[in-house]
Each structure stands twice: as structure tokens, then as C-alpha cells.
Design a protein around this motif. Structure first.
Motif, mmCIF file in Angstrom:
data_model
loop_
_atom_site.group_PDB
_atom_site.id
_atom_site.type_symbol
_atom_site.label_atom_id
_atom_site.label_comp_id
_atom_site.label_asym_id
_atom_site.label_seq_id
_atom_site.Cartn_x
_atom_site.Cartn_y
_atom_site.Cartn_z
ATOM 1 N N ASP A 22 14.304 -34.916 -45.189
ATOM 2 C CA ASP A 22 14.256 -33.742 -44.311
ATOM 3 C C ASP A 22 12.920 -33.655 -43.581
ATOM 4 N N PHE A 23 11.829 -33.838 -44.312
ATOM 5 C CA PHE A 23 10.491 -33.773 -43.727
ATOM 6 C C PHE A 23 10.316 -34.848 -42.658
ATOM 7 N N ILE A 24 10.699 -36.071 -42.988
ATOM 8 C CA ILE A 24 10.562 -37.191 -42.052
ATOM 9 C C ILE A 24 11.382 -36.929 -40.793
ATOM 10 N N LEU A 25 12.609 -36.406 -40.968
ATOM 11 C CA LEU A 25 13.496 -36.169 -39.830
ATOM 12 C C LEU A 25 12.955 -35.079 -38.915
ATOM 13 N N VAL A 26 12.467 -33.987 -39.503
ATOM 14 C CA VAL A 26 11.893 -32.897 -38.696
ATOM 15 C C VAL A 26 10.685 -33.404 -37.910
ATOM 16 N N MET A 27 9.815 -34.141 -38.583
ATOM 17 C CA MET A 27 8.629 -34.677 -37.919
ATOM 18 C C MET A 27 9.019 -35.625 -36.784
ATOM 19 N N LYS A 28 9.948 -36.538 -37.058
ATOM 20 C CA LYS A 28 10.367 -37.541 -36.076
ATOM 21 C C LYS A 28 10.969 -36.889 -34.835
ATOM 22 N N ASN A 29 11.901 -35.957 -35.038
ATOM 23 C CA ASN A 29 12.578 -35.330 -33.905
ATOM 24 C C ASN A 29 11.647 -34.416 -33.110
ATOM 25 N N THR A 30 10.675 -33.795 -33.795
ATOM 26 C CA THR A 30 9.709 -32.950 -33.099
ATOM 27 C C THR A 30 8.787 -33.782 -32.224
ATOM 28 N N ILE A 31 8.288 -34.881 -32.763
ATOM 29 C CA ILE A 31 7.380 -35.747 -32.001
ATOM 30 C C ILE A 31 8.095 -36.383 -30.809
ATOM 31 N N SER A 32 9.362 -36.759 -31.011
ATOM 32 C CA SER A 32 10.089 -37.446 -29.941
ATOM 33 C C SER A 32 10.622 -36.493 -28.876
ATOM 34 N N GLY A 33 10.847 -35.212 -29.238
ATOM 35 C CA GLY A 33 11.441 -34.301 -28.260
ATOM 36 C C GLY A 33 10.842 -32.918 -28.202
ATOM 37 N N GLY A 34 9.741 -32.682 -28.925
ATOM 38 C CA GLY A 34 9.103 -31.369 -28.882
ATOM 39 C C GLY A 34 9.682 -30.401 -29.900
ATOM 40 N N GLU A 185 4.273 -45.914 -32.552
ATOM 41 C CA GLU A 185 3.930 -46.337 -33.911
ATOM 42 C C GLU A 185 4.456 -45.335 -34.946
ATOM 43 N N ILE A 186 4.294 -44.029 -34.626
ATOM 44 C CA ILE A 186 4.739 -42.982 -35.551
ATOM 45 C C ILE A 186 6.253 -42.997 -35.686
ATOM 46 N N LEU A 187 6.954 -43.086 -34.550
ATOM 47 C CA LEU A 187 8.414 -43.099 -34.583
ATOM 48 C C LEU A 187 8.936 -44.355 -35.264
ATOM 49 N N PHE A 188 8.258 -45.473 -35.027
ATOM 50 C CA PHE A 188 8.644 -46.729 -35.688
ATOM 51 C C PHE A 188 8.543 -46.563 -37.202
ATOM 52 N N THR A 189 7.422 -45.989 -37.656
ATOM 53 C CA THR A 189 7.205 -45.796 -39.097
ATOM 54 C C THR A 189 8.225 -44.829 -39.677
ATOM 55 N N ALA A 190 8.494 -43.714 -38.952
ATOM 56 C CA ALA A 190 9.447 -42.709 -39.430
ATOM 57 C C ALA A 190 10.846 -43.308 -39.565
ATOM 58 N N ASN A 191 11.277 -44.058 -38.544
ATOM 59 C CA ASN A 191 12.598 -44.685 -38.598
ATOM 60 C C ASN A 191 12.670 -45.705 -39.731
#
Length: 204
Positions: A22-34, A185-191
Motif C-alpha cells: 500500500d505504501f509503495i503504491l501510494v508513493m509511486k502513483n503520487t510521484i508519477s501523477g501528483g 529511478e524512483i518509479l523503477f525502484t517502486a515497480n
């Protein structure tokens, strides 16, 4: 009751702060789309928590009584995490600027973020077992159902607030501007983490 509520808040907050899907998904989607994408993801996660909490309040936990069903849900959840990670990698290849997303894609993106948050949470077989443990160990069995519902509402509210704080932090313009330099880099790591989590749960 106040003591139980305070203990519940501390225990649940510590569980939320433990890095997970959940944490990873929230962070990933926020960084990629605000923040908007993060918020929609949070709504999906919260909806899943509401369902899990209601089943725990009323003592219904089929997963704890049926090992086969537990394995099926666990496998489905693991595969879904892998799917989210792979989809994230495919989206990264499109190199779409998060500040120039076309309006016709907004509705699809909104549904996608909500759907990812919901299924990421609802297909987590450990969550209902954790909640059932809380409602059987932390909260006295003789507690009336309405009071248990209040404790359940505390869990849902705490989750919603905590995830929003995470999304607000990563969605802050200053933070986002700094993170944008390392966005790929962040999105790559999160995925990658989502895929590894799913793979680990699948084979464990």
C-alpha cells in the motif's frame, strides 16, 4: 475505552508505517501523477480497509478457517502486485510527461488509480487476519457491536489520514520538483519492489 482507543491508534499507526504494498503504491502513483492520483489510490485502499474491518468486527474471517482459500487469495494478490509492477514499467517506456496528461485520459487514469488501490488492499490476505487478531486480542470479546464499529471507524480514519499525509508529502510541489530529477529511478525502484514483493509472497 479511551485506553483501548489509544493503544489501537499506536498499534495501527506502527503497522501503517511498516513499508508494504500500500505504501509503495501510494508513493509511486503520487510521484508519477501528483496528489490527485495518490488520493484516488488512497480511496481505493480505504474502501478495501472498510470491507476488511467490517468482516473483522462481525467475526467473519473465512481465510483463517480455510487454508485453501487463503492460498488462493494470497496467490491472486501476489500476481496482482506483479501485474502493477510490470504495468508501471510499460508506462515508463511511454515517457509521458506527468504535467501534460491529456484530458480524455483523466477518467481512465482515475479509475485505474482507484482500482489499483482497492485490489492491492482487498487481495492482501494478511490484513483480515491482522484485523481479526486486533478485534479478538486487543478489544474485549464482550464489547458491544456498536462500540466495535467505532473502533473500526478509528482504524479506517487513521489509515485514510496517514496515507493522505504520505501522499501530501510526496505530492508537495517542492518535494515533487526535487524528486522529479530522480523520477525514473524512483518509479523503477517502486515497480521493482512491487514485483519482488509479489514474487516473494507467491513462492513463500
Amino acid at each position: 475505552m479511551i485506553k483501548i482507543a489509544a493503544t489501537l491508534f499506536i498499534v495501527w499507526t506502527l503497522l501503517l508505517l511498516t513499508p508494504g504494498p500500500d505504501f509503495i503504491l501510494v508513493m509511486k502513483n503520487t510521484i508519477s501523477g501528483g496528489y490527485k492520483n495518490g488520493f484516488l489510490t488512497i480511496l481505493g485502499i480505504t474502501t478495501g480497509i472498510v470491507i476488511h474491518t467490517l468482516t473483522a468486527v462481525f467475526g467473519i474471517c473465512l481465510l483463517s478457517q480455510n487454508p485453501t482459500l487463503f492460498k488462493i487469495v494470497k496467490s491472486a494478490g501476489s500476481l496482482y502486485l506483479i501485474y502493477i509492477g510490470i504495468s508501471g514499467f510499460l508506462q515508463m517506456r511511454k515517457r509521458i510527461d506527468r504535467f501534460e496528461i491529456k484530458s480524455e485520459k483523466t477518467l481512465t487514469s482515475s479509475r485505474k488509480n482507484f482500482r489499483e488501490g482497492f485490489f492491492c488492499n482487498i487481495l492482501n490476505p494478511k490484513l483480515p487476519l491482522i484485523l481479526l487478531g486486533i478485534f479478538t486480542q486487543l478489544i474485549p470479546p464482550q464489547t458491544p457491536a456498536p462500540v466495535k464499529l467505532l473502533f473500526g471507524a478509528e482504524i479506517v480514519a487513521t489509515s485514510f489520514i496517514m496515507w493522505n499525509l504520505v501522499s501530501l508529502f510526496f505530492g508537495n510541489k517542492r518535494v515533487l520538483d526535487k524528486l522529479s530529477k530522480f523520477e525514473r529511478e524512483i518509479l523503477f525502484t517502486a515497480n521493482l519492489v512491487l514485483i519482488l514483493l509479489g514474487g516473494y509472497e507467491l513462492i513463500s
